[in-house]
Scaffold this motif. Structure first.
Motif, PDB file in Angstrom:
ATOM      1  N   THR A 332       0.803  -1.223   0.000  1.00  0.00           N
ATOM      2  CA  THR A 332       0.000   0.000   0.000  1.00  0.00           C
ATOM      3  C   THR A 332       0.838   1.277   0.000  1.00  0.00           C
ATOM      4  O   THR A 332       0.317   2.360   0.268  1.00  0.00           O
ATOM      5  N   GLU A 334       2.739   4.551  -1.353  1.00  0.00           N
ATOM      6  CA  GLU A 334       2.310   5.508  -2.377  1.00  0.00           C
ATOM      7  C   GLU A 334       2.854   5.093  -3.738  1.00  0.00           C
ATOM      8  O   GLU A 334       4.024   4.735  -3.882  1.00  0.00           O
ATOM      9  N   HIS A 339      -3.713   1.130  -5.466  1.00  0.00           N
ATOM     10  CA  HIS A 339      -4.496   2.363  -5.410  1.00  0.00           C
ATOM     11  C   HIS A 339      -5.283   2.610  -6.694  1.00  0.00           C
ATOM     12  O   HIS A 339      -5.984   3.626  -6.812  1.00  0.00           O
ATOM     13  N   ASN A 340      -5.194   1.674  -7.649  1.00  0.00           N
ATOM     14  CA  ASN A 340      -6.100   1.693  -8.804  1.00  0.00           C
ATOM     15  C   ASN A 340      -7.479   1.147  -8.466  1.00  0.00           C
ATOM     16  O   ASN A 340      -8.408   1.269  -9.266  1.00  0.00           O
ATOM     17  N   PRO A 344     -10.485   3.820  -1.468  1.00  0.00           N
ATOM     18  CA  PRO A 344      -9.229   3.893  -0.716  1.00  0.00           C
ATOM     19  C   PRO A 344      -8.936   2.562  -0.023  1.00  0.00           C
ATOM     20  O   PRO A 344      -9.843   1.878   0.460  1.00  0.00           O
ATOM     21  N   THR A 346      -6.272   0.670   2.870  1.00  0.00           N
ATOM     22  CA  THR A 346      -5.260   0.829   3.905  1.00  0.00           C
ATOM     23  C   THR A 346      -4.555  -0.494   4.162  1.00  0.00           C
ATOM     24  O   THR A 346      -5.052  -1.570   3.803  1.00  0.00           O
TER      25      THR A 346
END
Length: 380
Positions: A332, A334, A339-340, A344, A346
């Protein structure tokens, strides 16, 4: 978010039984002094037939060995060899790492490059990127290039002669393509080609999925018999070409991000790329809250194929929370493809989903009379 869609593909794709004999004729249009990159095992399989074809094409045979992973040092070493030998095209023969190293070196040296996989074990050969690892096999980075390979050639007789586990790994890698591409399409992320997913890329990802569900099991029967059948040809194309175009122009999501995280867990070392990706696929389906019937069907199918869908089968347990936390944190960071997903995500959610797949997959397997998971032990 970019509004531009991009489709990336190799200049030429060649597939068929005994295609390795034609490699020289296809390379002749790309350069006159090719450098072949292959480990000793792969070279032992292809040297005789390849050399004969090179002689017919009027090309000299120059080959260098290769280790286990595409590392920064191995790439730089190949660049030096290209320059010192005056080579104008580099050819990666064998597995994904040899091919990735050849692509990365070809880019840095400013020459053309070709991918010649000897097993349909991943969708890496067609792409304009390389995955770079440490000497121990831990993921470091993706390296992106401005163009795709000039040639991808795959001999399906070599695929038929390779261990079935290689094809199984390729199926695991390719099954993730549709799961990830549809998620990327629903969200606002970009594909690996650098833009929004194209309709073509997404459609090819789904086609790969459909072909695998229809042909994977008979294709594995063919490999175990070391013969080439229409089912095997279909799966080779799905694993290599369709999945390659589908992931690059359709998008990656959680499955490959979790794979990258798993490379940091020593317990998983020795597993194939596709085996770890399949754990990522099951985990992504749980993260998405996919329909129960879909998740259960995926677990049944991948168990029959021989892919892991429990932590046990990759050397972990639900109690290994330190390792699972490290995997989730890496998955996860950045810029990771997780993140596609169209929501969101976590690290806590990833840990929970990884823990959940153990009991889920065990229950589904038991209900369908399938074998219990066997614990994987990494050979350190």
């Amino acid at each position: 978010m970019t509004s531009v869609s991009v489709l990336a593909s190799p200049s030429r794709y060649v597939q068929g039984k005994n295609a390795i004999a034609e490699l020289g004729s296809h390379l002749k249009g790309l350069g006159t002094t090719p450098l072949l990159v292959a480990d000793d095992i792969v070279w032992g399989l292809v040297e005789s037939t390849l050399t004969e074809g090179f002689t017919t094409a009027g090309l000299a045979v120059t080959r260098v060995g290769f280790g286990r992973f595409a590392t920064p040092a191995s790439v730089d070493g190949l660049v030096d060899t290209i320059r010192s030998g005056g080579h104008d095209v580099i050819v990666g023969l064998g597995g994904g790492s040899a091919i990735d190293a050849a692509k990365a070196a070809g880019h840095l040296a400013g020459v053309r490059w070709a991918s010649v996989p000897t097993a349909a074990s991943s969708d890496a050969p067609t792409s304009a990127l390389s995955v770079i690892y440490t000497e121990d096999g831990e993921f470091i980075e993706y390296r992106f290039f401005p163009r795709n390979p000039d040639l991808v050639l795959i001999d399906t007789q070599l695929v038929a002669g390779a261990p079935a586990r290689f094809l199984i790994g390729g199926i695991g890698d390719a099954l993730a393509t549709w799961i990830e591409a549809r998620a990327t399409r629903r969200g606002t992320g970009t594909a690996m080609a650098g833009g929004r997913p194209t309709l073509a890329g997404t459609a090819l990802a789904e086609l790969s999925w459909d072909i695998l569900w229809e042909n994977a099991l008979p294709a594995l029967d063919a490999v175990r018999a070391k013969v080439v059948t229409p089912a095997l040809e279909a799966v080779v194309e799905a694993n290599t070409l369709l999945s390659g175009l589908g992931f690059e122009s359709g998008g990656l999501a959680a499955a490959h991000a979790i794979h990258n995280g798993l490379t940091a867990a020593p317990q998983t070392h020795g597993l194939t790329h596709g085996e770890k990706v399949n754990i990522g696929s099951v985990t992504q389906l749980v993260l998405e809250g996919a329909p129960t019937d879909e998740i259960e069907a995926f677990i049944v199918f991948t168990t029959k194929v021989g892919l892991p869908n429990t932590l046990t089968e990759i050397g972990l347990t639900t109690g290994d929370l330190t390792e699972l936390r490290a995997v989730a944190e890496a998955a996860t960071v950045e810029g990771e493809t997780i993140h596609n997903l169209p929501f969101p995500v976590t690290a806590d959610q990833v840990v929970d989903a990884l823990v959940a797949i153990e009991g889920l997959s065990r229950r589904v397997r038991a209900e369908h009379g399938l074998p219990e998971p066997v614990k994987y032990v990494a050979g350190h």
